[in-house]
Design a protein around this motif. Structure first.
Motif, PDB file in Angstrom:
ATOM      1  N   GLU A  32     -20.039   7.237 -26.124  1.00 36.19           N
ATOM      2  CA  GLU A  32     -21.425   7.213 -26.574  1.00 36.19           C
ATOM      3  C   GLU A  32     -22.124   5.935 -26.109  1.00 36.19           C
ATOM      4  O   GLU A  32     -23.337   5.901 -25.940  1.00 36.19           O
ATOM      5  N   ASP A  33     -21.335   4.850 -25.911  1.00 35.41           N
ATOM      6  CA  ASP A  33     -21.889   3.595 -25.441  1.00 35.41           C
ATOM      7  C   ASP A  33     -21.497   3.316 -23.996  1.00 35.41           C
ATOM      8  O   ASP A  33     -21.789   2.244 -23.479  1.00 35.41           O
ATOM      9  N   GLY A  34     -20.796   4.241 -23.363  1.00 32.46           N
ATOM     10  CA  GLY A  34     -20.320   4.050 -22.006  1.00 32.46           C
ATOM     11  C   GLY A  34     -18.879   3.627 -21.993  1.00 32.46           C
ATOM     12  O   GLY A  34     -18.575   2.430 -21.970  1.00 32.46           O
TER      13      GLY A  34
ATOM     14  N   ASP B 233     -19.440   5.320 -11.659  1.00 34.48           N
ATOM     15  CA  ASP B 233     -20.655   5.766 -12.333  1.00 34.48           C
ATOM     16  C   ASP B 233     -20.660   5.397 -13.811  1.00 34.48           C
ATOM     17  O   ASP B 233     -21.729   5.349 -14.438  1.00 34.48           O
TER      18      ASP B 233
ATOM     19  N   ALA C  30     -22.265   1.358 -15.269  1.00 36.76           N
ATOM     20  CA  ALA C  30     -23.640   0.979 -15.622  1.00 36.76           C
ATOM     21  C   ALA C  30     -23.859   0.955 -17.128  1.00 36.76           C
ATOM     22  O   ALA C  30     -24.589   0.101 -17.642  1.00 36.76           O
ATOM     23  N   ASP C  31     -23.239   1.885 -17.846  1.00 32.98           N
ATOM     24  CA  ASP C  31     -23.457   1.967 -19.288  1.00 32.98           C
ATOM     25  C   ASP C  31     -22.303   1.406 -20.110  1.00 32.98           C
ATOM     26  O   ASP C  31     -22.307   1.492 -21.340  1.00 32.98           O
TER      27      ASP C  31
ATOM     28  N   ARG D 142     -19.782  -1.205 -21.974  1.00 32.94           N
ATOM     29  CA  ARG D 142     -19.941  -2.452 -22.729  1.00 32.94           C
ATOM     30  C   ARG D 142     -19.115  -3.539 -22.056  1.00 32.94           C
ATOM     31  O   ARG D 142     -17.900  -3.597 -22.201  1.00 32.94           O
TER      32      ARG D 142
ATOM     33  N   ARG E  10     -19.045  -7.883 -16.039  1.00 32.10           N
ATOM     34  CA  ARG E  10     -19.948  -7.088 -15.207  1.00 32.10           C
ATOM     35  C   ARG E  10     -20.010  -7.645 -13.783  1.00 32.10           C
ATOM     36  O   ARG E  10     -20.053  -6.875 -12.816  1.00 32.10           O
TER      37      ARG E  10
END
Length: 256
Positions: A174-176, A225, A228-229, A231, A237
């Motif tokens: 849900e948060d990546g 992919d 990007a989303d 945490r 990152r």
């Protein structure tokens, strides 16, 4: 939780729903299951559930009348109305986040299509439309089992350990979510490949740090992919962006 299916082949479900984790969870009373035969809501001697499409075209369509009658009847039973889920290419993509949301439902009815599809008016009965991927299957029975499996394993106690699914791939989708880190078991050496030394060190803090870094690396390599989303800290990152550039060609097609 009560999971129900509406299908022209209800006999397909019982073997899977009674086996392995699904079967154990069901025997423990974590969920109940009921398969409904759509033909029980037909009124001709041939128990017809399909017909040719208006305007011509290949294949047969599932008729709206038995679907409407069946869903209305099933939904009227019991104190809690089911969440009615249809499988269709028009539906939202099924993800771990959707599984987590559906696992909180008290009752779900999966409507399984067949043939060329359904009369469009049947979808008026849907609370939700789902797709498990961009490919074509013979019917909705397999998607119903896929989604049921993903839901049941999230129920407390289904895996024998309430924390059992926390570290799995997409567990925070849900948060990546990230892909799960690599895992190994005995033997420590096989065909010239060794288990990473850190996993044999007994230092839990170092193991946790390695697993986090490895999950990020695997995600950058196989599913960039998702990054990007995800945490991630600023440092993570920056590392992820460098890994993606390293693993993939300029057109995104290559892997190291």
């Amino acid at each position: 939780m009560l999971i129900e299916t509406l299908s022209v082949f209800p006999e397909l479900f019982e073997p899977y729903m009674s086996t392995s984790i699904m079967g154990r969870a069901r025997r423990r009373g974590l969920f109940d299951f009921m398969a409904h035969d759509l033909r029980d809501w037909t009124h001709d001697r041939h128990r017809t559930v399909d017909d040719a499409p208006f305007g011509g075209g290949a294949g047969m369509l599932m008729k709206v009348e038995p679907l409407h009658e069946a869903i209305s009847d099933i939904a009227s039973r019991g104190e809690v109305r089911p969440r009615v889920v249809f499988f269709t290419p028009c539906g939202g993509t099924f993800t771990q986040g959707v599984a987590q949301r559906l696992s909180r439902a008290e009752r779900i009815l999966f409507v399984c299509g067949r043939y060329e599809g359904m009369d469009e008016r049947a979808y008026d009965m849907a609370d939700e439309r789902l797709s498990i991927g961009d490919y074509v299957l013979t019917g909705g029975e397999l998607p119903a089992m896929v989604v049921s499996d993903a839901i049941v394993r999230l129920l407390p106690g289904a895996l024998g350990n309430d924390m059992g699914s926390v570290d799995e791939s997409f567990s925070t989708a849900e948060d990546g979510g990230l892909l799960e880190y690599e895992q190994y078991t005995r033997p420590a050496q096989f065909n010239g490949r060794s288990v990473p030394d850190v996993l044999l060190s007994g230092d839990h803090a170092k193991v946790d740090a390695w697993r986090r870094a490895n999950a990020i690396e695997r995600t950058c390599r196989w599913r960039p992919d998702l990054i990007a989303d995800a945490r991630l800290s600023d440092e993570e990152r920056a590392r992820a962006e460098a890994l993606i550039a390293r693993f993939h060609d300029a057109d995104g097609g290559g892997r190291a």
